[in-house]
Design an enzyme around this catalytic site. Structure first.
Site, mmCIF file in Angstrom:
data_model
loop_
_atom_site.group_PDB
_atom_site.id
_atom_site.type_symbol
_atom_site.label_atom_id
_atom_site.label_comp_id
_atom_site.label_asym_id
_atom_site.label_seq_id
_atom_site.Cartn_x
_atom_site.Cartn_y
_atom_site.Cartn_z
ATOM 1 N N ARG A 1 30.349 49.585 49.512
ATOM 2 C CA ARG A 1 31.768 49.614 49.140
ATOM 3 C C ARG A 1 32.608 49.796 50.408
ATOM 4 O O ARG A 1 33.676 49.213 50.554
ATOM 5 C CB ARG A 1 32.059 50.717 48.127
ATOM 6 C CG ARG A 1 33.558 50.893 47.884
ATOM 7 C CD ARG A 1 33.951 51.605 46.596
ATOM 8 N NE ARG A 1 33.061 52.638 46.159
ATOM 9 C CZ ARG A 1 32.933 53.856 46.725
ATOM 10 N NH1 ARG A 1 33.669 54.180 47.776
ATOM 11 N NH2 ARG A 1 32.083 54.727 46.241
ATOM 12 N N TYR B 1 54.355 34.085 42.517
ATOM 13 C CA TYR B 1 53.180 33.847 41.679
ATOM 14 C C TYR B 1 53.230 34.753 40.444
ATOM 15 O O TYR B 1 53.516 35.955 40.555
ATOM 16 C CB TYR B 1 51.930 34.130 42.527
ATOM 17 C CG TYR B 1 50.642 34.065 41.776
ATOM 18 C CD1 TYR B 1 50.126 32.849 41.329
ATOM 19 C CD2 TYR B 1 49.922 35.222 41.494
ATOM 20 C CE1 TYR B 1 48.937 32.802 40.633
ATOM 21 C CE2 TYR B 1 48.727 35.178 40.797
ATOM 22 C CZ TYR B 1 48.242 33.964 40.363
ATOM 23 O OH TYR B 1 47.065 33.917 39.668
ATOM 24 N N ASP C 1 52.668 36.667 51.375
ATOM 25 C CA ASP C 1 51.574 36.024 50.646
ATOM 26 C C ASP C 1 51.456 34.608 51.222
ATOM 27 O O ASP C 1 52.291 33.755 50.976
ATOM 28 C CB ASP C 1 51.910 35.993 49.145
ATOM 29 C CG ASP C 1 50.806 35.334 48.308
ATOM 30 O OD1 ASP C 1 50.018 34.551 48.859
ATOM 31 O OD2 ASP C 1 50.769 35.589 47.082
ATOM 32 N N LYS D 1 41.863 30.138 46.949
ATOM 33 C CA LYS D 1 42.523 28.830 47.009
ATOM 34 C C LYS D 1 42.072 28.077 48.271
ATOM 35 O O LYS D 1 40.933 27.699 48.369
ATOM 36 C CB LYS D 1 44.045 29.009 46.943
ATOM 37 C CG LYS D 1 44.502 30.062 45.904
ATOM 38 C CD LYS D 1 44.213 29.671 44.474
ATOM 39 C CE LYS D 1 44.401 30.797 43.460
ATOM 40 N NZ LYS D 1 45.621 31.552 43.533
HETATM 41 C C1 LIG Z 1 46.179 32.706 42.969
HETATM 42 C C2 LIG Z 1 47.265 33.396 43.684
HETATM 43 C C3 LIG Z 1 47.299 34.786 43.764
HETATM 44 C C4 LIG Z 1 46.274 35.647 43.080
HETATM 45 O O1 LIG Z 1 45.015 35.550 43.660
HETATM 46 P P1 LIG Z 1 43.640 35.745 42.859
HETATM 47 O O2 LIG Z 1 42.611 35.433 43.880
HETATM 48 O O3 LIG Z 1 43.664 34.792 41.700
HETATM 49 O O4 LIG Z 1 43.614 37.150 42.396
HETATM 50 C C5 LIG Z 1 48.334 35.374 44.479
HETATM 51 N N1 LIG Z 1 49.289 34.633 45.065
HETATM 52 C C6 LIG Z 1 49.293 33.302 45.012
HETATM 53 C C7 LIG Z 1 50.373 32.531 45.683
HETATM 54 C C8 LIG Z 1 48.288 32.633 44.311
HETATM 55 O O5 LIG Z 1 48.312 31.302 44.238
#
Ligand SMILES: *Cc1c(COP(=O)(O)O)cnc(C)c1O
Length: 383
Positions: free
Chosen positions: A50, A102, A174, A199
């Protein structure tokens, strides 16, 4: 490797060392929870997975390298990464966030953290100077997403980072939609970068994982403390898959950008399409800023058909054959989504429509397939 590598080499070698045991070129998947000690406390830097795991360390070093950061931290998902950033704060603290963010990020801030006493201002960040009215002595964080999802607005990271500095407020970005191939927010003055590595970074729609990078040592310590205390860490296999994805990030992003440019132009010229949202189009309201801030314009775009009813848009996404109707983005395969009923369903209709996410909007994650197949597919679905 001590030499500062150029981006297209850092994706492959950045922060990596050859395996000491057998010289394996790819990092081993250390599928272990614990590590033998010779005497209490006598270990080789790893005690419990962890806290640390060597495969995770390799990934954390990789993302730090390609974001020009000092430290990387890996999490079980993008939301777990964001959750860790928000846990830096206390009841009464205030956050300024982009309004069209998001859906899951909006849900985390409003449905989880509001009840712990955090106050969140969702604002339009297109004109950074309008942010000034939201600062007070409780303001702790500005949360930026750019390009925004799904409207592809561009937020000026450099100007907002300057505002943050002037008001002693952290700035987090982000960077999921752009990836470090297109923009490196720490270089623009931000303090924290967060990724849904699910992504573009992992890039193959086979892993859920989140990342944070920072360069400030104190901030790194605080985040690592929360990472270990709350424990939303990824397993070694997912770290390995994300590392493997990052090695081709520059190749994939180049093709994502080329293909989305061709799709954007095709849709813009199509008589049945009313509006295309892609920052590379010269009529996009933030085109100049995008040109300045990003290396290219990314693989995501949204559009609205001329016959502006819900039924038309649903019919188009159902008729697509190469584009798969699915949540998510950033994989090698093209995906189509209907934000109002899918990714953004957790945002109230009135709030969502205020930021332009109407029932007609279709979002595409343009993959790296042959561009002619993608255009033919869109053409038949729209006809
Ligand atoms: C998918 C996404 C998230 C969340 O991420 P997860 O890996 O699904 O928890 C946050 N911000 C953006 C812009 C995203 O496309």
């Amino acid at each position: 490797m001590d030499k500062k590598l150029r981006f297209n080499s850092a994706t492959i070698h950045g922060g990596q060392e050859h395996d000491k045991a057998y010289g394996s070129v790819m990092p081993p998947i250390y599928q272990t929870s614990t590590y033998a000690q010779t005497t209490p406390g006598g270990h080789k830097g790893y005690e419990y997975s962890r806290t640390h795991n060597p495969t995770r360390t390799a990934l954390e070093r990789s993302i730090a390298s390609i974001e020009n950061a000092k430290h990387g931290l890996a999490f079980a998902s993008g939301m777990a990464a964001m959750d860790t950033v928000i846990k830096l704060f206390q009841p009464g603290d205030e956050i300024i966030s982009t309004h069209d963010l998001y859906g899951g990020s909006y849900r985390l801030l409003t449905q989880i953290y509001k009840k712990y006493g955090l106050k969140i201002h969702f604002v339009n960040m297109e004109k950074p100077e309008t942010l000034v009215q939201y600062f007070n002595d409780k303001t702790r964080l500005i949360w930026i997403e750019t390009p925004t999802n799904p409207m592809m607005n561009i937020v000026d990271i450099r100007t907002i980072a300057e505002l943050g500095k002037a008001h002693d407020t952290l700035v987090a970005v982000d960077n999921t939609f752009a990836s470090p191939y297109l923009q490196k927010p720490l270089d623009l003055g931000a303090d924290i970068v967060m990724h849904s590595a699910t992504k573009y970074l992992a890039g193959h729609s086979d892993t859920v994982l989140g990342l944070i990078v920072v360069s400030d040592d104190e901030l790194q310590e605080k985040l690592a403390f929360i990472q270990n205390s709350s424990g939303a860490v990824p397993g070694p296999m997912d770290c390995f898959l994300t590392l493997r994805g990052i090695k081709t990030l520059h190749l994939r992003m180049q093709r994502h950008c080329e293909n989305s440019a061709a799709v954007a132009i095709f849709l813009q010229q199509h008589p049945k399409i009313k509006k295309v949202y892609w920052p590379g189009l010269v009529d996009h309201p933030n085109h100049e800023l995008a040109k300045n801030q990003m290396k290219a314009f990314g693989g995501m775009l949204s559009f609205v058909p001329k016959s502006g009813d819900l039924k038309t848009s649903i019919a188009i996404v159902e008729k697509l054959k190469i584009f798969t109707l699915a949540e998510s983005l950033g994989g090698v395969e093209s995906l189509a989504g209907h934000p109002a009923s899918m990714t953004h369903a957790s945002i109230p209709k009135a709030v969502r429509e205020k930021s332009g996410v109407g029932d007609q909007l279709i979002r595409l994650s343009v993959g790296v397939e042959d561009i002619l197949d993608l255009i033919e597919d869109l053409d038949q679905a729209i006809a």
